[in-house]
Design a protein around this motif. Sequence first.
Motif, PDB file in Angstrom:
ATOM      1  N   ARG A 131       0.724  -1.123  -0.118  1.00 46.61           N
ATOM      2  CA  ARG A 131      -0.077  -0.023  -0.111  1.00 46.61           C
ATOM      3  C   ARG A 131       0.885   1.310  -0.081  1.00 46.61           C
ATOM      4  N   LEU A 132       1.834   1.382  -0.909  1.00 52.58           N
ATOM      5  CA  LEU A 132       2.748   2.511  -1.250  1.00 52.58           C
ATOM      6  C   LEU A 132       2.427   3.085  -2.575  1.00 52.58           C
ATOM      7  N   GLN A 133       2.496   4.466  -2.462  1.00 53.85           N
ATOM      8  CA  GLN A 133       2.313   5.319  -3.851  1.00 53.85           C
ATOM      9  C   GLN A 133       3.940   4.741  -4.365  1.00 53.85           C
ATOM     10  N   CYS A 134       3.540   4.572  -5.784  1.00 56.50           N
ATOM     11  CA  CYS A 134       4.968   4.400  -6.532  1.00 56.50           C
ATOM     12  C   CYS A 134       4.835   5.054  -7.835  1.00 56.50           C
ATOM     13  N   VAL A 135       6.195   5.481  -7.967  1.00 62.35           N
ATOM     14  CA  VAL A 135       6.550   6.509  -9.330  1.00 62.35           C
ATOM     15  C   VAL A 135       7.474   5.853  -9.859  1.00 62.35           C
ATOM     16  N   VAL A 136       7.687   5.382 -11.191  1.00 62.38           N
ATOM     17  CA  VAL A 136       8.778   4.662 -11.941  1.00 62.38           C
ATOM     18  C   VAL A 136       9.250   5.288 -12.896  1.00 62.38           C
ATOM     19  N   TYR A 137      10.475   5.691 -12.994  1.00 61.41           N
ATOM     20  CA  TYR A 137      11.165   6.512 -14.026  1.00 61.41           C
ATOM     21  C   TYR A 137      11.592   5.428 -14.981  1.00 61.41           C
ATOM     22  N   MET A 138      11.408   5.783 -16.307  1.00 62.05           N
ATOM     23  CA  MET A 138      11.895   4.974 -17.486  1.00 62.05           C
ATOM     24  C   MET A 138      12.131   6.034 -18.748  1.00 62.05           C
ATOM     25  N   THR A 169      17.328   6.397 -21.913  1.00 65.92           N
ATOM     26  CA  THR A 169      17.352   5.111 -21.515  1.00 65.92           C
ATOM     27  C   THR A 169      17.762   4.787 -19.735  1.00 65.92           C
ATOM     28  N   LEU A 170      17.946   3.815 -19.239  1.00 67.15           N
ATOM     29  CA  LEU A 170      18.252   3.413 -17.820  1.00 67.15           C
ATOM     30  C   LEU A 170      19.218   4.621 -17.011  1.00 67.15           C
ATOM     31  N   LYS A 171      20.278   5.008 -17.847  1.00 66.92           N
ATOM     32  CA  LYS A 171      21.343   5.844 -16.990  1.00 66.92           C
ATOM     33  C   LYS A 171      20.519   7.182 -16.761  1.00 66.92           C
ATOM     34  N   ASP A 172      19.583   7.664 -17.837  1.00 62.61           N
ATOM     35  CA  ASP A 172      18.929   8.793 -17.663  1.00 62.61           C
ATOM     36  C   ASP A 172      17.858   8.771 -16.503  1.00 62.61           C
ATOM     37  N   ALA A 173      17.144   7.515 -16.668  1.00 60.16           N
ATOM     38  CA  ALA A 173      15.890   7.462 -15.700  1.00 60.16           C
ATOM     39  C   ALA A 173      16.521   7.458 -14.307  1.00 60.16           C
ATOM     40  N   THR A 174      17.698   6.875 -14.053  1.00 55.32           N
ATOM     41  CA  THR A 174      18.384   6.577 -12.679  1.00 55.32           C
ATOM     42  C   THR A 174      18.597   8.176 -12.464  1.00 55.32           C
ATOM     43  N   ASN A 175      19.027   8.954 -12.971  1.00 54.52           N
ATOM     44  CA  ASN A 175      19.417  10.342 -12.627  1.00 54.52           C
ATOM     45  C   ASN A 175      17.981  11.043 -12.283  1.00 54.52           C
ATOM     46  N   GLU A 176      16.906  10.941 -12.985  1.00 53.04           N
ATOM     47  CA  GLU A 176      15.698  11.435 -12.749  1.00 53.04           C
ATOM     48  C   GLU A 176      15.053  10.971 -11.393  1.00 53.04           C
ATOM     49  N   ALA A 177      15.300   9.749 -11.063  1.00 49.53           N
ATOM     50  CA  ALA A 177      14.700   8.900  -9.774  1.00 49.53           C
ATOM     51  C   ALA A 177      15.576   9.553  -8.640  1.00 49.53           C
ATOM     52  N   ILE A 178      16.881   9.617  -8.741  1.00 50.27           N
ATOM     53  CA  ILE A 178      17.703  10.238  -7.709  1.00 50.27           C
ATOM     54  C   ILE A 178      17.199  11.734  -7.471  1.00 50.27           C
ATOM     55  N   ARG A 179      16.910  12.406  -8.535  1.00 51.12           N
ATOM     56  CA  ARG A 179      16.549  13.942  -8.600  1.00 51.12           C
ATOM     57  C   ARG A 179      15.026  13.855  -7.703  1.00 51.12           C
ATOM     58  N   ASP A 180      14.160  13.072  -8.109  1.00 48.84           N
ATOM     59  CA  ASP A 180      13.019  13.000  -7.118  1.00 48.84           C
ATOM     60  C   ASP A 180      13.003  12.911  -5.788  1.00 48.84           C
ATOM     61  N   TRP A 181      13.948  11.675  -5.471  1.00 46.10           N
ATOM     62  CA  TRP A 181      14.334  11.498  -4.120  1.00 46.10           C
ATOM     63  C   TRP A 181      14.771  12.648  -3.512  1.00 46.10           C
ATOM     64  N   VAL A 182      15.564  13.331  -3.804  1.00 47.85           N
ATOM     65  CA  VAL A 182      16.218  14.473  -3.257  1.00 47.85           C
ATOM     66  C   VAL A 182      15.368  15.423  -2.778  1.00 47.85           C
TER      67      VAL A 182
END
Length: 395
Positions: A131-138, A169-182
């Motif tokens: 029951r968590l909200q989930c955002v996936v960067y792709m 691709t994945l490399k860029d999605a990872t950057n975005e996920a980190i940015r969201d987290w911060v």
Amino acid sequence: MNKTLPDHLGHFGIYGGRYVPETLFAALEDLDRAYRLIRKEKKFQEELKYYLTHYAGRPTPVYEAKNLTEHFGRARIFLKREDLCHTGAHKINNAIAQGLLAKRLGKKRIVAETGAGQHGVASATIASVLRLQCVVYMGAEDIERQSLNVYKMKLLGAEVRPVNSGSKTLKDATNEAIRDWVTNVETTHYLIGSVVGPHPYPVMVRNFQSVIGIEARQYFQKSLKHLPDYLLACVGGGSNAIGFFHPFLKDRKVQMVGVEASGEGIHTLHHAAAMTMGSPGILHGMKSYLLQDKNGQVQLAHSISAGLDYPSVGPEHSHLKDTGRVRYETATDKEALEGFRMLTEMEGIMPALEPSHAIGFLPRLMPKTQKGQRVLICLSGRGDKDIETIRKHFL
Ligand SMILES: *Cc1c(COP(=O)(O)O)cnc(C)c1O
């Protein structure tokens, strides 16, 4: 093997560490502290065990591939069946553990990166059940290529956010996920999908995936009264391989081979063999072997299997390569397809294209083994997701 690895900042030899801006440093410190506290709690361990057993389907079996063994006529070949896990691969082990961790930390939201979509589906799955909200960067490019997994994530209730920067691709999605987290660290946990990124992720994900090696080691000790002579696993970011290898590292007689994807060949620009062809560099907050050009620009990785398509590798693998404890080899797209065909035709098991690289390496490993020895392969996932790709190549 130095038992204190990694040190308190996550260094495995010269690799790993925490190459991040100040804002992220504090968040990583908090996560590290919380993880070290929680992992010792009986309640957390019991909850994790419950979900691994009753939700993911652990322990996974060890199966002796007798037909494959007979085919090579040397060592006995065994498979650790991570393909039988819920959602079809080992990724769920880590997703469950981090999901439970997020909940214990009071986080209501998780973000994840995904390339092929496998980690995205695993994250969306545990977000649903916990029951968590989930955002996936792709990456937008990957969204095009992996529409089925995108649809699955949506069915599971996750939001898939396209990433249009860089190579999409994945490399860029990872950057975005980190940015969201911060930006949202108060409410959000970043659920990384492999043993990569800044400390404590490489050690935390390794510990969560070590259930693979712990189970395998127990099975060999109990039922076969002998440890395997060889362990063989595919290496993308490296989580299935390190989770499989780690509990055996002190068993000096157990030889270990990690297989990277060499795509169309290591002498082309189309491969993902970070340790074989790369050099130490920094990406996603860690120092590790990295595919880069003369100017230090990250080179795009290529593999027939999207799950191995990452230009770097977990820092612990880089260290194990340099110390020589683990040998790293490569298999091409063609060898992986051959591996897929072999296991499907001889054992009735369709492997994912990632572990097909480990199977595809057998023709080169087996002649060096003896009758009576034992080779154990981590079959990290099943092939359903790859059938379209395979059909195109076998036509
Ligand atoms: C994602 C994936 C991999 C690669 O990731 P690692 O972190 O290297 O394990 C390997 N096998 C399967 C089936 C995968 O889905």
